[in-house]
Design a protein around this motif. Sequence first.
Motif, PDB file in Angstrom:
ATOM      1  N   VAL A  99      59.310  29.610  -4.026  1.00 36.30           N
ATOM      2  CA  VAL A  99      58.412  30.001  -5.128  1.00 36.30           C
ATOM      3  C   VAL A  99      57.234  30.807  -4.571  1.00 36.30           C
ATOM      4  O   VAL A  99      56.850  31.836  -5.124  1.00 36.30           O
ATOM      5  CB  VAL A  99      57.905  28.755  -5.894  1.00 36.30           C
ATOM      6  CG1 VAL A  99      56.841  29.136  -6.921  1.00 36.30           C
ATOM      7  CG2 VAL A  99      59.067  28.055  -6.589  1.00 36.30           C
ATOM      8  N   ASP A 100      56.686  30.352  -3.461  1.00 36.08           N
ATOM      9  CA  ASP A 100      55.554  31.068  -2.855  1.00 36.08           C
ATOM     10  C   ASP A 100      55.949  32.471  -2.413  1.00 36.08           C
ATOM     11  O   ASP A 100      55.145  33.399  -2.472  1.00 36.08           O
ATOM     12  CB  ASP A 100      55.006  30.289  -1.649  1.00 36.08           C
ATOM     13  CG  ASP A 100      54.242  29.031  -2.073  1.00 36.08           C
ATOM     14  OD1 ASP A 100      54.068  28.129  -1.228  1.00 36.08           O
ATOM     15  OD2 ASP A 100      53.850  28.944  -3.252  1.00 36.08           O
ATOM     16  N   ALA A 101      57.203  32.597  -1.984  1.00 36.09           N
ATOM     17  CA  ALA A 101      57.684  33.914  -1.532  1.00 36.09           C
ATOM     18  C   ALA A 101      58.204  34.743  -2.692  1.00 36.09           C
ATOM     19  O   ALA A 101      58.758  35.823  -2.487  1.00 36.09           O
ATOM     20  CB  ALA A 101      58.785  33.728  -0.487  1.00 36.09           C
ATOM     21  N   GLN A 102      58.023  34.255  -3.926  1.00 35.83           N
ATOM     22  CA  GLN A 102      58.470  34.938  -5.148  1.00 35.83           C
ATOM     23  C   GLN A 102      59.977  35.148  -5.189  1.00 35.83           C
ATOM     24  O   GLN A 102      60.447  36.078  -5.858  1.00 35.83           O
ATOM     25  CB  GLN A 102      57.736  36.279  -5.321  1.00 35.83           C
ATOM     26  CG  GLN A 102      56.244  36.087  -5.509  1.00 35.83           C
ATOM     27  CD  GLN A 102      55.490  37.383  -5.340  1.00 35.83           C
ATOM     28  OE1 GLN A 102      55.688  38.328  -6.102  1.00 35.83           O
ATOM     29  NE2 GLN A 102      54.631  37.455  -4.345  1.00 35.83           N
ATOM     30  N   GLU A 103      60.716  34.270  -4.492  1.00 37.04           N
ATOM     31  CA  GLU A 103      62.172  34.305  -4.606  1.00 37.04           C
ATOM     32  C   GLU A 103      62.621  33.503  -5.825  1.00 37.04           C
ATOM     33  O   GLU A 103      63.756  33.615  -6.264  1.00 37.04           O
ATOM     34  CB  GLU A 103      62.806  33.700  -3.338  1.00 37.04           C
ATOM     35  CG  GLU A 103      62.590  34.573  -2.106  1.00 37.04           C
ATOM     36  CD  GLU A 103      62.885  33.819  -0.822  1.00 37.04           C
ATOM     37  OE1 GLU A 103      62.568  34.373   0.249  1.00 37.04           O
ATOM     38  OE2 GLU A 103      63.409  32.690  -0.874  1.00 37.04           O
ATOM     39  N   ALA A 104      61.733  32.662  -6.315  1.00 34.49           N
ATOM     40  CA  ALA A 104      62.030  31.880  -7.518  1.00 34.49           C
ATOM     41  C   ALA A 104      60.745  31.750  -8.307  1.00 34.49           C
ATOM     42  O   ALA A 104      59.649  31.834  -7.754  1.00 34.49           O
ATOM     43  CB  ALA A 104      62.567  30.496  -7.153  1.00 34.49           C
ATOM     44  N   ALA A 105      60.915  31.533  -9.621  1.00 38.69           N
ATOM     45  CA  ALA A 105      59.736  31.388 -10.485  1.00 38.69           C
ATOM     46  C   ALA A 105      59.250  29.952 -10.511  1.00 38.69           C
ATOM     47  O   ALA A 105      58.061  29.687 -10.666  1.00 38.69           O
ATOM     48  CB  ALA A 105      60.076  31.839 -11.905  1.00 38.69           C
ATOM     49  N   VAL A 106      60.198  29.018 -10.383  1.00 42.74           N
ATOM     50  CA  VAL A 106      59.818  27.607 -10.487  1.00 42.74           C
ATOM     51  C   VAL A 106      60.809  26.768  -9.687  1.00 42.74           C
ATOM     52  O   VAL A 106      61.994  27.096  -9.595  1.00 42.74           O
ATOM     53  CB  VAL A 106      59.761  27.169 -11.969  1.00 42.74           C
ATOM     54  CG1 VAL A 106      61.091  27.333 -12.654  1.00 42.74           C
ATOM     55  CG2 VAL A 106      59.260  25.766 -12.125  1.00 42.74           C
ATOM     56  N   ALA A 107      60.292  25.707  -9.080  1.00 38.28           N
ATOM     57  CA  ALA A 107      61.134  24.744  -8.375  1.00 38.28           C
ATOM     58  C   ALA A 107      61.104  23.431  -9.161  1.00 38.28           C
ATOM     59  O   ALA A 107      60.030  22.959  -9.545  1.00 38.28           O
ATOM     60  CB  ALA A 107      60.625  24.520  -6.962  1.00 38.28           C
ATOM     61  N   VAL A 108      62.286  22.887  -9.413  1.00 37.34           N
ATOM     62  CA  VAL A 108      62.378  21.605 -10.119  1.00 37.34           C
ATOM     63  C   VAL A 108      62.735  20.541  -9.083  1.00 37.34           C
ATOM     64  O   VAL A 108      63.803  20.606  -8.470  1.00 37.34           O
ATOM     65  CB  VAL A 108      63.475  21.657 -11.213  1.00 37.34           C
ATOM     66  CG1 VAL A 108      63.605  20.315 -11.910  1.00 37.34           C
ATOM     67  CG2 VAL A 108      63.163  22.747 -12.223  1.00 37.34           C
ATOM     68  N   ILE A 109      61.841  19.603  -8.865  1.00 37.41           N
ATOM     69  CA  ILE A 109      62.046  18.578  -7.832  1.00 37.41           C
ATOM     70  C   ILE A 109      62.212  17.227  -8.521  1.00 37.41           C
ATOM     71  O   ILE A 109      61.257  16.679  -9.093  1.00 37.41           O
ATOM     72  CB  ILE A 109      60.867  18.564  -6.839  1.00 37.41           C
ATOM     73  CG1 ILE A 109      60.729  19.956  -6.210  1.00 37.41           C
ATOM     74  CG2 ILE A 109      61.072  17.493  -5.767  1.00 37.41           C
ATOM     75  CD1 ILE A 109      59.459  20.192  -5.446  1.00 37.41           C
ATOM     76  N   ILE A 110      63.447  16.721  -8.467  1.00 39.51           N
ATOM     77  CA  ILE A 110      63.767  15.453  -9.137  1.00 39.51           C
ATOM     78  C   ILE A 110      63.557  14.337  -8.126  1.00 39.51           C
ATOM     79  O   ILE A 110      64.174  14.339  -7.051  1.00 39.51           O
ATOM     80  CB  ILE A 110      65.219  15.464  -9.646  1.00 39.51           C
ATOM     81  CG1 ILE A 110      65.432  16.674 -10.581  1.00 39.51           C
ATOM     82  CG2 ILE A 110      65.558  14.168 -10.369  1.00 39.51           C
ATOM     83  CD1 ILE A 110      66.888  16.939 -10.919  1.00 39.51           C
ATOM     84  N   PRO A 111      62.729  13.337  -8.461  1.00 39.64           N
ATOM     85  CA  PRO A 111      62.373  12.318  -7.465  1.00 39.64           C
ATOM     86  C   PRO A 111      63.527  11.357  -7.190  1.00 39.64           C
ATOM     87  O   PRO A 111      64.492  11.275  -7.957  1.00 39.64           O
ATOM     88  CB  PRO A 111      61.201  11.578  -8.122  1.00 39.64           C
ATOM     89  CG  PRO A 111      61.428  11.748  -9.580  1.00 39.64           C
ATOM     90  CD  PRO A 111      62.061  13.101  -9.757  1.00 39.64           C
ATOM     91  N   ALA A 112      63.403  10.620  -6.101  1.00 37.34           N
ATOM     92  CA  ALA A 112      64.471   9.723  -5.644  1.00 37.34           C
ATOM     93  C   ALA A 112      64.754   8.591  -6.618  1.00 37.34           C
ATOM     94  O   ALA A 112      65.880   8.126  -6.747  1.00 37.34           O
ATOM     95  CB  ALA A 112      64.119   9.158  -4.267  1.00 37.34           C
ATOM     96  N   ASP A 113      63.710   8.139  -7.331  1.00 37.31           N
ATOM     97  CA  ASP A 113      63.887   6.985  -8.205  1.00 37.31           C
ATOM     98  C   ASP A 113      64.032   7.378  -9.671  1.00 37.31           C
ATOM     99  O   ASP A 113      63.687   6.605 -10.569  1.00 37.31           O
ATOM    100  CB  ASP A 113      62.679   6.050  -8.041  1.00 37.31           C
ATOM    101  CG  ASP A 113      61.375   6.788  -8.273  1.00 37.31           C
ATOM    102  OD1 ASP A 113      60.314   6.147  -8.382  1.00 37.31           O
ATOM    103  OD2 ASP A 113      61.398   8.046  -8.361  1.00 37.31           O
TER     104      ASP A 113
END
Lengths: 416, 431
Positions: free
Chosen positions: B104-118
Amino acid sequence: MRVIDLALKDLMQTVRDWKAATFLLAMPIAFTLLFGAIFSGVGNEDDPRLPVGFLDRDGGSVLSVHLSDLLNASDAVRPVALEDEDLAEVKRKVSDEELAGAVVIPAGYTERVLAGEEARLTVIVNEASAAGTTARNGIQVAATRLRGAVQTAQLAAQRYERSSEARGVSADEAFLLETLGKVVDAWEEPPLTVSVTHSAAGDQGEASEIGTSEDDAGESNVFTQSSPAMMIQFSIAGLIGSAELLVLERKSRTMQRLLTTSISRLGIIFGHFLAILILILVQFALLIGFAQLVLGVDYMAEPLATLLMLGANALWTASLGLLVGVLAKTEEQAVMYAMILMFVLSALGGAWMPLETTSQTFQTIGHLMPTAWAMDGFKNIVARGLGLSAVMLPAGVLLAYAGVLFALALWRFRFE
Amino acid sequence: MKLLDIAIKDLLRSFRSAFALVFMFVIPLLTVGLFYFAFGGLGGDDGFDLAATKVQVVNLDEPGSEYGDFSAGHMLVDLLESENLSGLLEVSEASGPARARAAVDAQEAAVAVIIPADFTGAALGAGSAAVELYQDPTLTLGPGIVKSFVSQIVDGFAGAKIATGVAVEQLVEQGVSASDAEALKQEINLAYGQWATELGEAHQDGANPLLDVQSTGDAGEEGTESLTQKILSTTMVGMMIFYAFFTAANASESILREEEAGTLPRLFTTPTPQSTILGGKLLAVFVTILVQVIVLVVIAALAFGVAWGAPLPLALATLGLVVLASSFGVFLTSLLKNTKQTGIVFGGVMTVTGMVGISSVFTASVPAASDASQVAHTLSLLMPQGWALHGWRVVMDGGGVSDVLVPLAVMLALGAGFFVIGVLRFRKRFA
């Protein structure tokens, strides 16, 4: 030294005219504030959510109250109570964009819903507008939670009635309403949430988790778009004055007289170029200073990166100004060329509106323009909080443009 | 007749000038053409081809064995990668949260979706969890779309858990045996899930069991297409007004040019009254703007499909614009001493008054701009261009003669004021 003398002459001619100073400084500042204010929704700094009219025709019933609570807790919309207004007036307010939308709770709504009958909220929006779509979605979320709460209460009541403990007694209304209320209250701290975070420059504080679909993570500065945009746009517009000087010099035969002096032809070109460059550098420096100190746009978070972008922008813009002055035969043409370039480059480069709101094709073609790279570079610093490495590519592209434009100006420079 | 001769002479001069023609027709049409292009006008019948949002997904969810094969995290990933959303989202799975954020910082993606472990555990059992969306702070549309879809899934799980928890708590309070709590939870969960599924299916079929949505706009068959048309129409009228004022100023400049060239003083030595000479020039300004507006209205209707409204209100709005723009140009020119001042003054004054006057045009395409529109509208009415825009928008929104009378009256009043001041100044100057 003669190059510097020529540059100083041009600079003095420019700054003596107060109108030029107004155009170069006052206007970009004014428009930065104007566009920043417009897109920040000034007047609602405490609550930037979309205003949605709330017309309760159900007499303050339990579902009306709970819906109001759910809308108040929304991150997209805020309810604005409407008293005794008819539908035509509500529609007018939505059409005139006083409200992004409106929700009307029809009379008897609570009674019908609790009896398991079909009942719908009336929602008035302009679905042809982005604000209307956002408002409708916000109301949909609140309505789904409300009906989910009703469903839960009814399920609990039905389960109770089937239990041996009930001994055939129906769950009373108090049980139903208490369950309903507890579900609505539970949405204030839901067990599952969506948290939105940005890179460092996008946050003014820590990212926070509020609730499902809710986010009050650091608000981004609204001037991170308008500040670089207006700076870039008006640096191009400011070329009018510089280009006119070149035209006047040619028309008044001053150019011919200069050629009889010991200054070389290349010296004349560089002298004019230096004047335009200095003017743009000063313009950029003052506007960056204003944005940093007054608007809170943090250009100085990465001073080297900002310096590189400032220099690259000034070089390509100055080269463009030289080319305009070279090509224009009259003052009118200088104005015309500069204005056309300002509008086309600003529109295509994402200065008027972020390129993400445009089509894919437009975005691709927009990035053939130097203005798009200029916007990218500055936004990498002030919005994304990135440093020198992130502006290398945009600055490199701008320097390439500067080289091409300068070469063209050199090739077309007429000394006659 | 001399008045007409002078007017025709000035008209010929205006329409033979490339500079004038560019400002009259080329730039306004070019600008609207750019917007037409920007919002998918060249995208064929599919309309607006919004670029797909690049999404990096990281699924850290580790459901316990007690949940069998079910994984809430996988369900969310499957939704984002589904065929239905392939036109909107371009999803790729990242190796970890740090990599996703870096993309995202490198503008390769607009958003990162991070699904937590629990995530599954929190959805079906005890505890809480948050799905993180790490987004590019300069973007709003794409991350907004992703947030909308992720929130739907998260809301669904949260709703089921809240429903189950509260229902069981209430039943236990009523004396239902706590030892049956687990069975109760499953029963309530199942029933709630069935209700939620039916609701979702109804939505997919195009029905909305919860809301009766009444649109005030002309949404047509597809909202996106109408939004595009609205943006184009708004931009066209804004550019037409913006450049009409520019044209008027440029046309009025002929008075200064002739004064400097000496032809105007020579004209004044002839038997032709001064009022006739000035009248001819002012008539030329008026006719120039009228021709400009008519040509732009026709081309915009044919090329961009702009719907201008009913003929009579349109004619009145045209009259108001022509009078106001012409008189403002005359007024502005009367303030100048010579043509050397015109460049920066016309460019500066016209740009400022024009951009403030049509500022509401720029909010047409921005989401969540309802308050912004109000601010822009209020500011624009401080400028003559703002009143012209207001009048034209009334007509384009389907307003009738009675609706356009107020803005028309203001335009004519302002026009009369500017005209009187301008003419008085010129008379004094040439007395």
